[in-house]
Design a protein around this motif. Structure first.
Motif, short mmCIF file in Angstrom:
data_model
loop_
_atom_site.label_atom_id
_atom_site.label_comp_id
_atom_site.label_asym_id
_atom_site.label_seq_id
_atom_site.Cartn_x
_atom_site.Cartn_y
_atom_site.Cartn_z
N CYS A 144 -2.67 10.50 -12.11
CA CYS A 144 -2.19 9.53 -11.12
C CYS A 144 -0.90 8.80 -11.51
N ARG A 145 -0.42 9.01 -12.70
CA ARG A 145 0.68 8.19 -13.22
C ARG A 145 1.89 8.10 -12.28
N GLU A 146 2.40 9.23 -11.82
CA GLU A 146 3.59 9.21 -10.97
C GLU A 146 3.34 8.46 -9.66
N HIS A 147 2.17 8.67 -9.07
CA HIS A 147 1.79 7.97 -7.84
C HIS A 147 1.77 6.46 -8.09
N GLU A 148 1.14 6.07 -9.17
CA GLU A 148 1.02 4.64 -9.48
C GLU A 148 2.37 4.02 -9.84
N LEU A 149 3.26 4.79 -10.44
CA LEU A 149 4.59 4.27 -10.75
C LEU A 149 5.38 3.95 -9.47
N VAL A 150 5.10 4.68 -8.40
CA VAL A 150 5.71 4.33 -7.11
C VAL A 150 5.22 2.95 -6.69
N HIS A 151 3.93 2.67 -6.90
CA HIS A 151 3.40 1.35 -6.56
C HIS A 151 4.02 0.26 -7.44
N ARG A 158 -5.09 6.40 3.51
CA ARG A 158 -4.13 7.51 3.66
C ARG A 158 -2.99 7.20 4.63
N ASP A 159 -3.26 6.39 5.65
CA ASP A 159 -2.23 6.07 6.63
C ASP A 159 -1.40 4.83 6.25
N ASN A 160 -1.80 4.15 5.20
CA ASN A 160 -1.08 2.95 4.76
C ASN A 160 0.34 3.36 4.32
N PRO A 161 1.37 2.70 4.84
CA PRO A 161 2.74 3.10 4.48
C PRO A 161 3.04 3.01 2.99
N PHE A 162 2.38 2.12 2.28
CA PHE A 162 2.59 2.03 0.83
C PHE A 162 2.04 3.29 0.15
N CYS A 191 -1.63 -4.16 6.21
CA CYS A 191 -1.42 -2.81 6.75
C CYS A 191 -2.75 -2.07 6.86
N SER A 192 -3.55 -2.14 5.81
CA SER A 192 -4.85 -1.46 5.82
C SER A 192 -5.75 -2.01 6.91
N LEU A 193 -5.76 -3.31 7.08
CA LEU A 193 -6.60 -3.93 8.10
C LEU A 193 -6.18 -3.50 9.51
N VAL A 194 -4.89 -3.52 9.78
CA VAL A 194 -4.38 -3.11 11.09
C VAL A 194 -4.70 -1.64 11.35
N LEU A 195 -4.51 -0.79 10.35
CA LEU A 195 -4.82 0.63 10.50
C LEU A 195 -6.30 0.84 10.77
N TRP A 196 -7.14 0.16 10.00
CA TRP A 196 -8.59 0.27 10.19
C TRP A 196 -8.99 -0.19 11.60
N GLN A 230 4.19 6.44 1.09
CA GLN A 230 5.40 6.52 0.26
C GLN A 230 5.06 7.07 -1.13
N ALA A 231 3.97 6.57 -1.71
CA ALA A 231 3.58 7.02 -3.05
C ALA A 231 3.23 8.51 -3.05
N PHE A 232 2.54 8.98 -2.03
CA PHE A 232 2.21 10.41 -1.95
C PHE A 232 3.46 11.25 -1.74
N GLU A 233 4.41 10.75 -0.97
CA GLU A 233 5.65 11.50 -0.71
C GLU A 233 6.56 11.56 -1.93
#
Length: 72
Positions: A21-28, A59-63, A46-51, A66-69
């Motif tokens: 997970c290191r690279e993903h978490e470094l985006v955070h 998965r739909d959270n923009p944060f 964001c999570s609350l609005v999406l839910w 971005q980390a997945f991308e």
């Protein structure tokens, strides 16, 4: 959850989980640097609005998107 980021601190279940997970978490980490103390509330909002809209709060959270991308 294999790892979690708070500011410049990445917490992981194990060294193997951190390796995965290191690279993903470094985006955070960079997101925390950009958003400062607003990162946590913005992420949760964001999570609350999406839910509430019937979407995936993680998965739909923009944060997260971005980390997945950006993470290889």
């Amino acid at each position: 959850v294999m790892a979690f980021t708070l500011g410049h601190t990445i917490l992981g279940r194990s060294e193997a989980a951190l390796d995965v997970c290191r690279e993903h978490e470094l985006v955070h980490v960079r997101q925390f640097e950009r958003w400062g103390p607003l990162m946590g509330p913005a992420y949760l909002l964001c999570s609350l609005v999406l839910w509430a809209r019937g979407k995936d709060a993680y998965r739909d959270n923009p944060f997260e998107r971005q980390a997945f991308e950006e993470a290889p």
